[in-house]
Write an enzyme that holds these catalytic residues in place. Structure first.
Site, mmCIF file in Angstrom:
data_model
loop_
_atom_site.group_PDB
_atom_site.id
_atom_site.type_symbol
_atom_site.label_atom_id
_atom_site.label_comp_id
_atom_site.label_asym_id
_atom_site.label_seq_id
_atom_site.Cartn_x
_atom_site.Cartn_y
_atom_site.Cartn_z
ATOM 1 N N CYS A 45 0.880 -1.262 -0.054
ATOM 2 C CA CYS A 45 0.135 0.179 -0.005
ATOM 3 C C CYS A 45 0.891 1.043 0.014
ATOM 4 O O CYS A 45 2.188 1.247 0.073
ATOM 5 C CB CYS A 45 -0.777 -0.032 1.099
ATOM 6 S SG CYS A 45 0.066 0.185 2.826
ATOM 7 N N GLU A 66 1.155 -0.938 16.329
ATOM 8 C CA GLU A 66 0.088 0.375 16.101
ATOM 9 C C GLU A 66 -0.817 0.756 17.294
ATOM 10 O O GLU A 66 -1.088 1.881 17.640
ATOM 11 C CB GLU A 66 -0.844 0.123 14.735
ATOM 12 C CG GLU A 66 -1.945 1.121 14.565
ATOM 13 C CD GLU A 66 -2.712 0.891 13.363
ATOM 14 O OE1 GLU A 66 -3.711 1.691 12.999
ATOM 15 O OE2 GLU A 66 -2.465 0.299 12.585
ATOM 16 N N THR A 87 -5.991 0.600 12.302
ATOM 17 C CA THR A 87 -6.291 0.916 10.679
ATOM 18 C C THR A 87 -6.244 -0.570 9.828
ATOM 19 O O THR A 87 -6.791 -0.606 8.868
ATOM 20 C CB THR A 87 -5.240 1.628 10.229
ATOM 21 O OG1 THR A 87 -4.038 1.117 10.116
ATOM 22 C CG2 THR A 87 -5.041 3.222 10.756
#
Length: 336
Positions: free
Chosen positions: A22, A136, A175
């Site tokens: 990504c 994260e 996310t």
């Protein structure tokens, strides 16, 4: 007389698109490469820049040194923070030591960090939906004062919440979660706490959503699905879950060596996808390994197109521009 090899069975391989890298992963890897070029090796990286052993090994060969804490970073060398983000205490400690640091946190993760700061400034308690222990999550929890955020992972966690001021509450999410699981948890939060404030846009990143949608699209046509990614990659594990929930056997493999031909016995149509931190070279490697046993027919199933690009940190942009100019000049010379 030498026995002839067994006939190669036909295998239809449906390759999901989008898959693999990504924009946030592309940016993070490029930051490490540019930092090595600009500052010289070694460049230290706190935690794996992204969760993929092939990527980490490639960058290590170029001069990156991966460590888990700043205590392992010597004085006077640059350090890069991984794409997953870090608690605020980490850059603060780096600044105290006089370390030059470059932040490779994915901009979509940074957006969640800023939302957490705004909610904390408004004295809202934050419910954070995520997987305990994931980098994260650790980074996001570390953006606000201890006790300002509560982590939930499941619907049971939502049911067990005890909130002092339910009218002054907000939620955010990791996310890289399952889109369907997160929707159910968010619905439960809204049902229990009607006044809860949510993000203006979706916290689950576009790449996670797109890869889950693409995996679901191929799974319905397949006898089995291979997901290429690391066992500690949250978004890759979610792709396995997407296929399995559709009733299709799925396996996570890190690369060509992970292909299990016994598991593939009886499979006529195989789906292949890759998590957001898995490079395309691993996808090609898996297909090449399959081709040693099968007569492959490969088809790409595209459900979305991605053109997202994130800006580089200012301190590396000039090096990037110089490198692009050099590559363009070399290409022009070859063409002449």
């Amino acid at each position: 007389m030498t026995a002839s090899p067994p006939p190669r069975l036909p295998l239809l391989v449906l390759v999901a698109a989008p898959r693999g890298f990504c924009a946030g992963v592309d940016r993070a890897i490029r930051i490490v490469e540019l930092a090595i070029e600009q500052y010289g090796a070694p460049v230290y990286v706190r935690h794996e820049i992204v969760h993929n052993a092939h990527v980490v090994a490639t960058l290590r060969d170029k001069g990156a040194v991966f460590v888990e804490t700043l205590d392992h970073v010597p004085d006077g060398v640059p350090v890069v923070f991984s794409a997953h983000g870090v608690p605020k205490a980490v850059p603060h400690k780096a600044a105290q030591r006089g370390l030059h640091f470059v932040d490779a946190t994915c901009p979509l993760v940074s957006k969640v960090h800023r939302q957490a700061e705004r909610h904390a400034a408004a004295d809202r308690h934050i419910i954070f939906v995520g997987h305990r222990g994931h980098p994260e999550v650790i980074g996001t929890l570390g953006q606000v004062a201890e006790g300002s955020m509560t982590l939930v992972e499941t619907l049971d966690d939502v049911a067990a919440l005890e909130i002092e001021d339910p009218d002054n509450l907000a939620f955010l999410t990791q996310t890289t979660l399952s889109v369907s699981d997160t929707a159910a948890i968010v619905a439960a939060l809204r049902a229990r706490f009607p006044a809860i404030v949510g993000p203006r846009g979706e916290d689950i990143c576009y790449a996670t959503s797109n890869r889950q949608e693409a995996t679901l699209a191929i799974a319905s046509q397949c006898d089995a699905v291979i997901v290429i990614g690391a066992p500690n990659s949250s978004n890759s594990l979610r792709l396995v879950e997407v296929a399995e929930r559709d009733g299709v056997p799925a396996r996570l493999v890190e690369g060509p060596h992970g292909v299990d031909f016994d598991w593939l016995e009886g499979v006529a149509t195989l789906g292949i996808t890759a998590g957001a931190s898995a490079p395309e070279i691993l996808v090609r490697g898996v297909i090449d390994r399959l081709a040693t046993r099968y007569d492959i027919t490969e088809q790409t199933v595209e459900t979305a197109r991605e053109n997202m690009v994130f800006k580089l940190p200012k301190e590396l942009q000039q090096t990037a521009d110089d490198k692009s100019a050099q590559q363009a000049a070399e290409a022009g010379t070859r063409a002449a």
